[in-house]
Design an enzyme around this catalytic site. Structure first.
Site, PDB file in Angstrom:
ATOM      1  N   ASP A 150      62.630  10.776  65.396  1.00  0.00           N
ATOM      2  CA  ASP A 150      62.760  11.102  63.963  1.00  0.00           C
ATOM      3  C   ASP A 150      64.186  11.482  63.613  1.00  0.00           C
ATOM      4  OD1 ASP A 150      60.059  10.698  63.439  1.00  0.00           O
ATOM      5  OD2 ASP A 150      59.561  12.682  64.207  1.00  0.00           O
ATOM      6  N   ASP A 164      66.066  10.685  70.667  1.00  0.00           N
ATOM      7  CA  ASP A 164      65.069  11.264  69.773  1.00  0.00           C
ATOM      8  C   ASP A 164      64.606  10.184  68.792  1.00  0.00           C
ATOM      9  OD1 ASP A 164      63.583  13.138  68.296  1.00  0.00           O
ATOM     10  OD2 ASP A 164      65.300  13.561  67.004  1.00  0.00           O
ATOM     11  N   ASP A 220      68.913  15.080  66.688  1.00  0.00           N
ATOM     12  CA  ASP A 220      69.466  15.763  65.506  1.00  0.00           C
ATOM     13  C   ASP A 220      69.144  17.253  65.466  1.00  0.00           C
ATOM     14  OD1 ASP A 220      66.704  14.954  65.063  1.00  0.00           O
ATOM     15  OD2 ASP A 220      66.965  15.716  63.026  1.00  0.00           O
TER      16      ASP A 220
END
Lengths: 181, 181
Positions: A8, A6, A137
């Protein structure tokens, strides 16, 4: 392994970038320290009357381009690559995509090099993407398909209520990945 | 079915758009009619001394945003959706990505509506994407993985030397998909 990362809050420090941009734009309004964040979406932690201001803060020109790398992230990408893994970036644009989509590419070019931009997979639904593991996240990643990757959750204050997926950060990732072999 | 649609030359008429932009920018230079194109990449059909000019023509601001829809494409998307299929757009940005990535989203918003932008999957390597079929004008689609989708080639003059994949266009697609059931 085919490893999907991922962008961000795993590679690019959206949290810290948001906090600084918010405080600069709204010095009169309250702000929430990164360690006190509770919701995956930052706007969920701010009073409802500020939602538009929060969205404006990360939707405007330059926000994504100027995010700092998450400490340890770039070194981890180098080490994972050196270990022979295939690293691709699997990232979702925000709803107000206009600056975000281009700037995510520019960020990757600036921090990982131009050739790495060819390893970006941009999709709202990450269940469409094939890989062995996804480091992300987001607490729960769902979509139209049953995912084929294993989800390792990248440790953040706002995702600590989730206990199921394996959890790592760029300080302990080698131990976690090795322990899971 | 989970149907992946390529964007350029399947939904958006890159070929016609390029020809018009080329002729407008270089009225003094030769141009190649769409029906005479032989190479998948348009620059492969032009003299080598024009390669930079060709790339400039489709890399600048506004090129991707202003492409016209391929005739029949938007109606086909509506009909495929009405038939109950899940339609996603699977598209690769050009190497000079700066205007392309944002404008591909803007094109989808303009022609298929904002919500359809959430169905874009942008990747250089389409073998990372899961779906039942991929409709794409590229003759051979390879990547790091063995694809899971079946490739239907979207008929174009420059891909007619390929005979293996099933071939369709927005005039005959219903017959081709039905015959393959």
């Amino acid at each position: 392994m085919l490893i999907l990362l991922d962008q961000d809050n795993v590679l690019a420090d959206f949290e810290q970038g948001f906090l600084e941009a918010w405080q600069a734009a709204h010095p009169d309004k309250p702000s929430i320290a990164c360690e006190d964040r509770k919701c995956f979406h930052v706007k969920g932690d701010y009073p409802v009357e500020y939602v538009n201001h929060v969205e404006d803060t990360y939707s405007g020109p330059g926000f994504f381009r100027h995010l700092k790398p998450v400490p340890g992230a770039l070194k981890a990408v180098q080490e994972l690559t050196a270990m022979g893994h295939e690293i691709h970036i699997c990232t979702s644009p925000i709803n107000r995509y206009h600056h975000c989509v281009r700037e995510k590419y520019e960020w990757v070019e600036a921090h990982l090099g131009y050739e790495f931009t060819k390893r970006i997979i941009m999709t709202k639904d990450k269940t469409f993407v094939r890989g062995d593991i996804l480091i992300d996240d987001k607490p729960e990643i769902t979509g139209l398909q049953a995912p084929v990757w294993h989800h390792y959750i990248y440790d953040r204050p706002y995702n600590r209520s989730v206990t199921t997926p394996l959890r790592l950060d760029w300080q302990n990732w080698k131990d976690v990945l090795l322990a899971d072999k």
